[in-house]
Design an enzyme around this catalytic site. Sequence first.
Site, mmCIF file in Angstrom:
data_model
loop_
_atom_site.group_PDB
_atom_site.id
_atom_site.type_symbol
_atom_site.label_atom_id
_atom_site.label_comp_id
_atom_site.label_asym_id
_atom_site.label_seq_id
_atom_site.Cartn_x
_atom_site.Cartn_y
_atom_site.Cartn_z
ATOM 1 N N LYS A 23 0.854 -1.195 0.000
ATOM 2 C CA LYS A 23 0.000 0.000 0.000
ATOM 3 C C LYS A 23 0.883 1.236 0.000
ATOM 4 C CE LYS A 23 -4.433 0.280 2.353
ATOM 5 N NZ LYS A 23 -5.062 0.268 3.663
HETATM 6 C C1 E4P Z 1 -8.433 0.996 3.545
HETATM 7 O O1 E4P Z 1 -7.608 0.312 2.941
HETATM 8 C C2 E4P Z 1 -8.153 1.587 4.870
HETATM 9 O O2 E4P Z 1 -7.419 0.683 5.652
HETATM 10 C C3 E4P Z 1 -9.384 1.892 5.667
HETATM 11 O O3 E4P Z 1 -10.545 1.493 4.995
HETATM 12 C C4 E4P Z 1 -9.424 3.244 6.296
HETATM 13 O O4 E4P Z 1 -10.644 3.399 6.946
HETATM 14 P P1 E4P Z 1 -10.909 4.455 8.117
HETATM 15 O O5 E4P Z 1 -11.280 5.753 7.500
HETATM 16 O O6 E4P Z 1 -12.053 3.862 8.881
HETATM 17 O O7 E4P Z 1 -9.641 4.534 8.933
#
Ligand code: E4P
Length: 220
Positions: free
Chosen positions: A83
């Site tokens: 990522k």
């Molecule tokens: C996606 O890959 C992220 O890990 C995640 O969905 C972030 O979500 P949040 O806004 O609840 O932290």
Amino acid sequence: MEIFLDTANIAEITEAGSWGVLSGVTTNPTLIAAEGKEFFPTIKEICAAVKGPVSAEVIATEAAGMVKEAVELAALATNVVVKIPLITEGLKAIHQLAGRGVATNATLIFSTNQALLAARAGASYVSPFVGRLDDVGHDGVELVAEIAEVFEQHSLRTRIIAGSVRHPLHVVQAARAGAHIATIPFAVLKKMVSHPLTDLGVARFIEDWKKAGLGPVLGG
Ligand code: E4P
């Protein structure tokens, strides 16, 4: 639309895996930190617990550091997807990693242009954050729909992961908007299963069966 779990918790992954609905996992530094365990061993454990892709995020903010971390992460297991945040240095890293055959998930996507750039740089996935956009008064699902339209129109093969999912309605909306995947917290996944009329229906069937004296309720 495929279902990923947005978690670094092994028990949640194992439980959701047993439901037969899980195609992958996404993590982020916040989710890893919440588990209070070391980063690399945790990612390795998650990769062994799930058959599909597992997103693990880099911490570096310049391309060389991102690529270095990405190569280390990719060496942990064959199902690691790295990522990378969609900043300029992130684009450079995505491009370099695509050249080395490392799968990437361009994260923290808040506009269609960011998604387009990520796809052109060679990202395997883009992750628009639906809930965080809703939080600031924009329509997160609309962003997913726009990215899906552009990718479809221009035959871009990068897959769209709807992230930052806050409730079951987000999942339905993301599916209708054309997301290939929704990555879902376990608490939301559990809500997707349950419906009060289903619970009521099950209770009533058992009650009627017993009243009719048709024998013991097997497994009950
Ligand atoms: C996606 O890959 C992220 O890990 C995640 O969905 C972030 O979500 P949040 O806004 O609840 O932290």
